[in-house]
Design a protein around this motif. Structure first.
Motif, short mmCIF file in Angstrom:
data_model
loop_
_atom_site.label_atom_id
_atom_site.label_comp_id
_atom_site.label_asym_id
_atom_site.label_seq_id
_atom_site.Cartn_x
_atom_site.Cartn_y
_atom_site.Cartn_z
N ASN A 23 0.82 -1.21 0.00
CA ASN A 23 0.00 0.00 0.00
C ASN A 23 0.86 1.26 0.00
OD1 ASN A 23 -2.71 1.12 0.03
ND2 ASN A 23 -2.30 1.76 2.13
N ALA A 24 2.12 1.12 0.35
CA ALA A 24 3.06 2.25 0.28
C ALA A 24 3.74 2.31 -1.09
CB ALA A 24 4.11 2.13 1.38
N GLY A 25 3.34 1.41 -2.00
CA GLY A 25 3.92 1.39 -3.33
C GLY A 25 5.23 0.66 -3.43
N ILE A 26 5.48 -0.23 -2.49
CA ILE A 26 6.75 -0.96 -2.44
C ILE A 26 6.47 -2.44 -2.69
CG2 ILE A 26 8.67 -1.66 -0.95
CD1 ILE A 26 8.03 0.97 0.67
N GLU A 27 7.23 -3.04 -3.59
CA GLU A 27 7.18 -4.49 -3.76
C GLU A 27 8.41 -5.06 -3.04
OE1 GLU A 27 5.87 -8.08 -4.16
OE2 GLU A 27 4.66 -6.33 -4.69
N PRO A 28 8.20 -5.68 -1.89
CA PRO A 28 9.34 -6.12 -1.08
C PRO A 28 9.97 -7.42 -1.57
CG PRO A 28 7.32 -6.83 -0.06
CD PRO A 28 6.92 -6.02 -1.27
N VAL A 29 11.14 -7.67 -1.05
CA VAL A 29 11.74 -9.00 -1.15
C VAL A 29 11.01 -9.83 -0.11
CG1 VAL A 29 13.84 -10.35 -0.79
CG2 VAL A 29 13.97 -8.06 -1.84
N PRO A 116 9.89 5.12 4.93
CA PRO A 116 10.28 6.49 4.61
C PRO A 116 9.23 7.21 3.77
CG PRO A 116 11.41 4.95 3.18
CD PRO A 116 10.62 4.14 4.17
N GLN A 117 8.25 6.47 3.27
CA GLN A 117 7.21 7.10 2.46
C GLN A 117 5.84 6.72 3.01
OE1 GLN A 117 9.13 5.05 -0.76
NE2 GLN A 117 7.18 4.24 -1.44
N PRO A 118 4.86 7.59 2.80
CA PRO A 118 3.54 7.35 3.37
C PRO A 118 2.75 6.29 2.62
CG PRO A 118 3.50 9.33 2.04
CD PRO A 118 4.93 8.85 2.06
N GLN A 119 1.70 5.86 3.23
CA GLN A 119 0.74 4.97 2.58
C GLN A 119 0.08 5.74 1.44
OE1 GLN A 119 -0.33 1.41 4.07
NE2 GLN A 119 1.83 1.94 3.96
N ARG A 120 -0.32 5.04 0.40
CA ARG A 120 -0.92 5.70 -0.77
C ARG A 120 -2.43 5.86 -0.63
NH1 ARG A 120 1.23 2.48 -5.79
NH2 ARG A 120 0.24 0.87 -4.57
N GLY A 121 -3.01 5.33 0.41
CA GLY A 121 -4.45 5.44 0.61
C GLY A 121 -4.85 4.69 1.85
N ARG A 130 -9.50 -0.56 10.77
CA ARG A 130 -8.89 0.48 9.93
C ARG A 130 -7.63 1.00 10.62
NH1 ARG A 130 -11.81 4.57 6.71
NH2 ARG A 130 -10.61 5.86 8.11
N VAL A 131 -6.52 1.02 9.89
CA VAL A 131 -5.27 1.51 10.47
C VAL A 131 -4.71 2.72 9.73
CG1 VAL A 131 -4.61 -0.66 11.58
CG2 VAL A 131 -3.89 -0.23 9.24
N VAL A 132 -5.17 2.95 8.50
CA VAL A 132 -4.72 4.09 7.71
C VAL A 132 -5.95 4.72 7.07
CG1 VAL A 132 -3.31 4.83 5.75
CG2 VAL A 132 -2.46 3.03 7.26
N ASN A 133 -6.05 6.05 7.15
CA ASN A 133 -7.20 6.74 6.57
C ASN A 133 -7.00 7.01 5.07
OD1 ASN A 133 -5.68 9.12 6.26
ND2 ASN A 133 -6.47 10.02 8.13
N GLU A 137 -2.77 8.46 6.24
CA GLU A 137 -2.28 8.76 7.60
C GLU A 137 -2.71 7.67 8.56
OE1 GLU A 137 -4.52 12.32 7.76
OE2 GLU A 137 -2.85 13.58 7.09
N ARG A 138 -1.81 7.35 9.45
CA ARG A 138 -2.09 6.34 10.47
C ARG A 138 -3.21 6.79 11.39
NH1 ARG A 138 2.84 3.61 13.73
NH2 ARG A 138 1.73 1.86 14.63
N ILE A 139 -4.14 5.89 11.67
CA ILE A 139 -5.24 6.18 12.57
C ILE A 139 -4.81 5.79 13.99
CG2 ILE A 139 -7.63 5.61 13.19
CD1 ILE A 139 -8.05 4.95 10.18
N PRO A 140 -4.79 6.76 14.92
CA PRO A 140 -4.37 6.41 16.28
C PRO A 140 -5.41 5.50 16.96
CG PRO A 140 -4.79 8.79 16.06
CD PRO A 140 -5.10 8.15 14.75
N HIS A 141 -4.91 4.57 17.73
CA HIS A 141 -5.80 3.66 18.48
C HIS A 141 -5.54 3.76 19.96
CE1 HIS A 141 -6.14 1.88 14.47
NE2 HIS A 141 -7.33 1.54 14.87
#
Length: 141
Positions: A23-29, A116-121, A130-133, A137-141
Motif C-alpha cells: 500500500n506504500a507502493g513498495i514491492e518487497p523482497v 520512509p514514504q507514506p501509505q498511498r491510501g 482500519r489503520v490508515v485513513n 495517515e495512520r489512525i491512532p488507536h
C-alpha cells in the motif's frame, strides 16, 4: 528502496504487514522463512537489530513451546535459538527490514514506523480494523 519481509502466508499478521508494504507502493523482497529458513546467526541478527531479546521473538501460541520445555528459566538464549531454527514455527513473524530499521511487526501496523514514504491510501486489516485513513495517515488507536 529495498524492503525485506520474513513472511508466513498462513499468518494474518504477516499478510496484513505485506499488504501495508504494498500500500506504500513498495514491492518487497519476500522470504518465506518456513521454506527458506534463516540460520542461527541470521536469526540472532534479526532479533538483535529489532531491539528484542530472543525470548521476545519466540512464538508461544500454537507452537510446541511448552512441550519442548522452552518456558523453563534455565533455558539459555542459544538453546532458544536452536529450538527456533529446528522448529521454525517458533519464530515470531513477520520481521521487516527497511533502510530506516527493522521491526518484528506485531501488530502489523508497526511496519509504518520504519517506512520512509507514506501509505498511498486507506488500509483496513483483514479483521476489519482500519489503520490508515484515506489520506494515507495512520489512525491512532
Amino acid at each position: 528502496m529495498t524492503v525485506t519481509i520474513y513472511h508466513n502466508p498462513d499468518c494474518g499478521t504477516s499478510r496484513n504487514t505485506l499488504a501495508m508494504i504494498r500500500n506504500a507502493g513498495i514491492e518487497p523482497v519476500i522470504i518465506e522463512y518456513l521454506k527458506d529458513p534463516p540460520d542461527q546467526v541470521t536469526l540472532l541478527d534479526l532479533i538483535a537489530r529489532s531491539g528484542l531479546t530472543v525470548h521476545d521473538a519466540i512464538r508461544q501460541k500454537g507452537t510446541p513451546y511448552q512441550e519442548l520445555g522452552l518456558d523453563a528459566q534455565s533455558k539459555t538464549k542459544m538453546e532458544l535459538l536452536a529450538a527456533m531454527v529446528t522448529h521454525l514455527i517458533l519464530i515470531n513473524r513477520p520481521f521487516v527490514v527497511t533502510p530506516l530499521g527493522m521491526r518484528l511487526c506485531r501488530p502489523s501496523e508497526l511496519v509504518l514506523d520504519i517506512f520512509p514514504q507514506p501509505q498511498r491510501g486507506a488500509f483496513t486489516k483483514e479483521d476489519g480494523e482500519r489503520v490508515v485513513n484515506e489520506n494515507g495517515e495512520r489512525i491512532p488507536h
